[in-house]
Structure formats: C-alpha cells, structure tokens
Design an enzyme around this catalytic site. Sequence first.
Site, mmCIF file in Angstrom:
data_model
loop_
_atom_site.group_PDB
_atom_site.id
_atom_site.type_symbol
_atom_site.label_atom_id
_atom_site.label_comp_id
_atom_site.label_asym_id
_atom_site.label_seq_id
_atom_site.Cartn_x
_atom_site.Cartn_y
_atom_site.Cartn_z
ATOM 1 N N TRP A 185 -2.990 -2.520 -1.571
ATOM 2 C CA TRP A 185 -3.076 -3.865 -1.748
ATOM 3 C C TRP A 185 -3.645 -4.680 -0.602
ATOM 4 C CZ3 TRP A 185 -0.678 -7.996 0.764
ATOM 5 C CH2 TRP A 185 -0.394 -9.083 0.148
ATOM 6 N N GLU B 42 4.305 -15.887 -11.819
ATOM 7 C CA GLU B 42 3.872 -14.775 -11.474
ATOM 8 C C GLU B 42 3.145 -13.629 -12.377
ATOM 9 O OE1 GLU B 42 7.491 -12.208 -10.632
ATOM 10 O OE2 GLU B 42 6.624 -10.994 -8.784
ATOM 11 N N LYS C 141 9.183 -16.393 -12.120
ATOM 12 C CA LYS C 141 8.694 -15.297 -13.167
ATOM 13 C C LYS C 141 7.456 -15.590 -13.785
ATOM 14 C CE LYS C 141 10.358 -12.611 -12.008
ATOM 15 N NZ LYS C 141 11.313 -12.565 -11.301
ATOM 16 N N LYS D 190 4.955 -4.408 -5.865
ATOM 17 C CA LYS D 190 6.088 -4.638 -6.076
ATOM 18 C C LYS D 190 7.076 -4.791 -4.533
ATOM 19 C CE LYS D 190 10.023 -3.990 -8.405
ATOM 20 N NZ LYS D 190 10.427 -5.097 -8.888
ATOM 21 N N GLU E 177 14.023 -19.459 -10.366
ATOM 22 C CA GLU E 177 13.624 -17.851 -10.740
ATOM 23 C C GLU E 177 12.702 -17.831 -11.988
ATOM 24 O OE1 GLU E 177 13.585 -15.391 -9.141
ATOM 25 O OE2 GLU E 177 13.601 -13.855 -10.806
ATOM 26 N N HIS F 270 12.172 -38.295 -8.432
ATOM 27 C CA HIS F 270 11.553 -38.498 -7.142
ATOM 28 C C HIS F 270 10.252 -38.403 -6.870
ATOM 29 C CE1 HIS F 270 15.550 -40.129 -5.872
ATOM 30 N NE2 HIS F 270 16.119 -38.865 -6.263
ATOM 31 N N CYS G 278 1.037 -1.351 -0.037
ATOM 32 C CA CYS G 278 0.073 0.009 0.234
ATOM 33 C C CYS G 278 0.933 1.237 0.014
ATOM 34 C CB CYS G 278 -1.014 0.361 1.271
ATOM 35 S SG CYS G 278 -1.994 -1.374 1.338
ATOM 36 N N ASN H 155 -1.059 2.017 6.179
ATOM 37 C CA ASN H 155 0.086 0.952 5.263
ATOM 38 C C ASN H 155 0.204 -0.124 6.530
ATOM 39 O OD1 ASN H 155 1.595 -0.553 3.725
ATOM 40 N ND2 ASN H 155 3.104 1.098 3.779
ATOM 41 N N GLY H 156 0.234 -1.318 6.400
ATOM 42 C CA GLY H 156 0.787 -2.467 7.223
ATOM 43 C C GLY H 156 -0.587 -3.217 7.642
ATOM 44 N N ARG I 257 3.038 -0.375 -5.415
ATOM 45 C CA ARG I 257 3.089 -0.612 -3.901
ATOM 46 C C ARG I 257 1.604 -1.608 -3.857
ATOM 47 N NH1 ARG I 257 7.097 2.020 -0.319
ATOM 48 N NH2 ARG I 257 5.969 0.943 1.458
#
Length: 585
Positions: A74, A468, A465, A580, A461, A484, A2, A98-99, A27
């Site tokens: 967010w 996401e 990506k 982000k 990674e 396995h 946020c 925010n939080g 954010r």
Amino acid sequence: MCGIYGYIGKEKALFHVFDGLKRLEYRGYDSSGIAYVDKNGKIKIIKSIGEVENLKNKINFCEKSNLAIGHTRWATHGKPDIKNCHPHFSEHFALVHNGIIENYKDLKSQLNYKFYSETDTEVIAKLLEENYKKLINNSNKEISILNIIKNSLDKLKGSFAVALIYKNNPQNIYVFKKNSPLVIAKNNQESFISSDINAINNCFEYYSLSDMDIAEIGENYIKIYDENLNLINKKKIKKKALNYLTSKKYSHNMLKEINEIPIALEHIYKEFQTKNFFNISKKIKEYKNITIVGCGTAYHAGLYGKYILEKYLNKKIYSELSSEFKYKNIIINKNDLVIGISQSGETADTISALERAKSKGASVLVITNTPNSTMTRLADYLIICNTGPEFGVAATKSYVSQIYTLYGLACLSINKKINNSVINSSKKLLKEIDKFEFCKFYNKEKFFFIGRLFDSVTAFEGALKLKEISYVHSEGYCAGELKHGTLSLIDEKSLVIAIITQDSIKEKTINAIHEVKARGAEVLVITQFKDFKQLDNIIELPLIEEDILSVLSIIPLQLFAFNFSLMKGLNPDKPRNLAKSVTVE
Ligand code: AGP
C-alpha cells in the site's frame, strides 16, 4: 499497511509465499513482489503491479527454492510502479518493509548511493550496505550480520517491520521491527514470518517480536536477540482460532460480511453472558472519566458509545479520533479509562493513542475483532467481538458488532436487560432490503446523510461507506447543521438520506426534510416510524428499542454503498488507495 510474508524450509518457498501474500492482500494491493533464493544460492526478485494475483504469471511454481520473502504494498512513498514495489535491494541485501521510515530523507542525503526508487524502504537496503562496508573495512574477522543490522536499526526512526535476505548467508531470513507487528512461526523443518499471525496456518510455535528485537530464522530454528544482541528466551504466544462465520458463497466479501451480521450479533450476545464482560461492565463505572478512541468506522462506533454511555451512566463521556488524541494536550490520569475500538487491533493511530493513555497512567479497555492483534497486548481489559474475520476493506459487520458491544456494556453497567430481539430483526431487515431498488438513485450526483444524536452517527458512517467504495462525494451531517452552510449545496442533483429513529427529535429532522425537498433534493428516509407513508422513498426498520436501532439503521446504507459501487463497475472489496488495516500513522 503492507503485508510481509516469508518462508524457509522445503522446496516450495515460492508457493508458500505467494499463498501467504494472497491472505495478506487486505493490507494493501497496489503492487507485490517476492525475493527468493534459487537452487544456486542466488537471490532473485519478482515484482508485479496491481493485485497479488498478477504476480502469479511471473512465478515459475516448479522452480525449487527453500527460502523466500514477499510483500504486498500500500504505497506511502512513491507511486505503485515496479521501481517502488518491494522487495528493495542493495548489493548484499534484499528486503521487504512494512511501515514508514520517518528520517529517510536525512539518511538518503547522508548515504553516498544512487537510489533507483522514491521509497523510504530503499534507504534501509542502502544503510545496511553502508554498515556492511564499514564493518568489512574495520575488521579482518568474519563480519556479523547481526552487527550490521543492529548498527542500521539504531539509525532508523519511525515504524517498521523488516524481513531481509543476506547474500553472504542465503540460508536464513533476518527480521527486525519497531512499532509494527511481526510474527515468526515454526513447524517441523520449516519456519514462517508474517505481519499478521492469522495469515500463518498450522504451526506449533508462534513468537511475536518486541520492538528492537532482531531474529535469525533457519528452517528448523528461530534465534531472537534483544537490542544489545543478547540471545533471549522469547515466550511463545498462543494463536487463537479465527471464526469463519459462514461458508456460504457470495460474490464479494463485503456482501458476505453484511449477511453475517445476524450471526455476528449472536456471537456477541454470547459474549455478554461471560464473567469477563460482566466484570468489565461493572468496572467502567468506577472510572472518573471515560474517553473512547478509534479511527474511521471505529471512531463512529465510539461516537455511538459516547451517546449510549452518557445516557445510561449519566456522566460525561468523551469520544476522540485516535489520530488527534495522540497529539493533543490530554488531561488524563490513573483514575481514567480509555476505550480503544478497532476491528483489526493493528491501526497505528489507535495503538499510539492507547500507548499515550497508558503512559499517563490511564487504564485501557480494548474492543477488537482480532484476538492476536497488537492492541490486545496493550489492554488492561479486553473484549473480543468474535464476529469472524472481515476482509472487505469497508467495515460492516465489525461496526455493527462494536455498537452492539457498547450497548451491552452500557446496559449491564446499570443492570438493564440487554435487548436481543435485534438479532432476529437484523435477519428480517436483510431479507426486506433485498427487494429495495437502490438503482433509482444512481443518477444523483451529491449525497447527504442526515440524522440527530444516535442517527447522526449512522449518517456519518453511511457517508463514509459510500465515498469509500463508490468514489462519490458524500457527507454525513447532524440534521440541525444543514441550515448553517451546507444547505447551499442542495439542489435536484442531490439525494438526502435521513435516518430517523429517535422519537423525541423526530419532528426536528422532519423539518430538515422539508427544507431540502423545497430545494429540489430527493429524499430517502430510513425509519421505523409510520409517519412517512406519504413519501416515495422509505426503508422501514423493524420496531425495536430505539437505543439499539443504530445496529439496524446502518445496514441499508452499507447495502446502498455496495450496490452503488457495483453499479459503477468497481470492486467494493478493494477500493482504490485504501487497505483494510492502516498500520502507518
Ligand atoms: C471503514 O470502512 C474503513 N475501512 C476504516 O475507516 C476503518 O474503520 C479504520 O481504518 C479503522 O480500522 P480498525 O477498526 O481496524 O482500527
């Protein structure tokens, strides 16, 4: 997460706050809102769902207002709809937060109010109201807003940065915080607040609030009080200029940022020549144990760091997820070093992990891309990657920069020459991949990324990506692990992307390729070796030192994810449910 932005000064508060929210949109972008004081001194609220741009249609930019606070959300508590969107309010207060208020349920049950939203934030508004009423009933003197805030602040648990407007005194913005960043800035006759210093431009004074501080902000003054309401003389902080690497236009931030990788690497290479970098590289050898912490992509960079430092320093290095490290039983002391990696420098889990490491006496090295961030203030040693701001939610150039930084540290610590041919090679590779037809894999439904050692990190990674920004299910595996369990998932709907850059274990990953091909999977190989000519799908990497090829091998995978996202009609810069900078735990 946020973003909070506020302005007090001339008439254009709505314009300033809207503009600031646009810069903070990274954010969170599922809804946004502004509370402002109109020309009659009344508090008005505007809210909108979706991107900040949607708020534009609801704002009358001609309306004069000299004070406004805004929020881009967010969602944590309650879905992104108008009732849950900030600002939240009670009879005398409008606020943005925010939080996370961890004890919001307890507070809600104690407060005798009707709640209109599912948020934890509304509890703050009602708690302030309750304390206002208590004070008014117990005193016939003028009641102090600072006391109302302090009494409320004392009851809140969790992480929060709050900005509020008080109906009885609409000439000021009040802010307070705990475990969540908040910056105040001043110019002639105007002041700003923001959850990110980099969203504020051209001010001559900047202050960062400490936990439990309360500030009263007027158009030409800032008063900061400690938790006992003593006025304090806060030291100004310096805002370091951010480096916008290229002004060239691209359709998306993510594409721009991938194409900035070569310049980003050049910047880091310059950092390697500094005394600070040299000293840190020598210092790290003195520590008994080294643990690297980070989240998501930064965690993957840390895994690379583990492999390269173990190889060069010849000692055990630990790599941990910040979110686990901060809760587990850590055996750490003053002889140890903890390296925190973070693009934003604001990731709550990594901040807590570093604070925990410090509380045990360990030294902290922070590797971040964001000069004025919270983590920089926790650091005993600091390396700024200086790769320019990254706005795409998917970390791209920052990941590559983190890897190169860790490689540079490992090299200098053993007096090994740092390879810089990777800079030109990255340019060459970017040109080459432009021709690659990723579209041929778009009919696949399952995606597996495999590799060993350094290449396993690229596999993790690459899978992150893709999931996401494309919302397809993808998995990264150490190639030896497939058999396995996961092999049972492989069929003709699968694409297996094998990253093969390490000569000593090349043959082993080739075995895995045979195994998946035998089960009908299509295979794409990312490699610098010539042995794969007979395969249909190869992306050839430039021939450079193996230890640093991880800088290059991820680039095709970033572009694969980017193209896949576009193909699905999505916006790779703003994937759903994400933001982000993850400033909640
Ligand atoms: C990566 O593409 C993600 N957006 C995410 O995993 C990110 O790397 C993570 O949240 C850590 O962020 P930081 O580097 O700012 O600490």
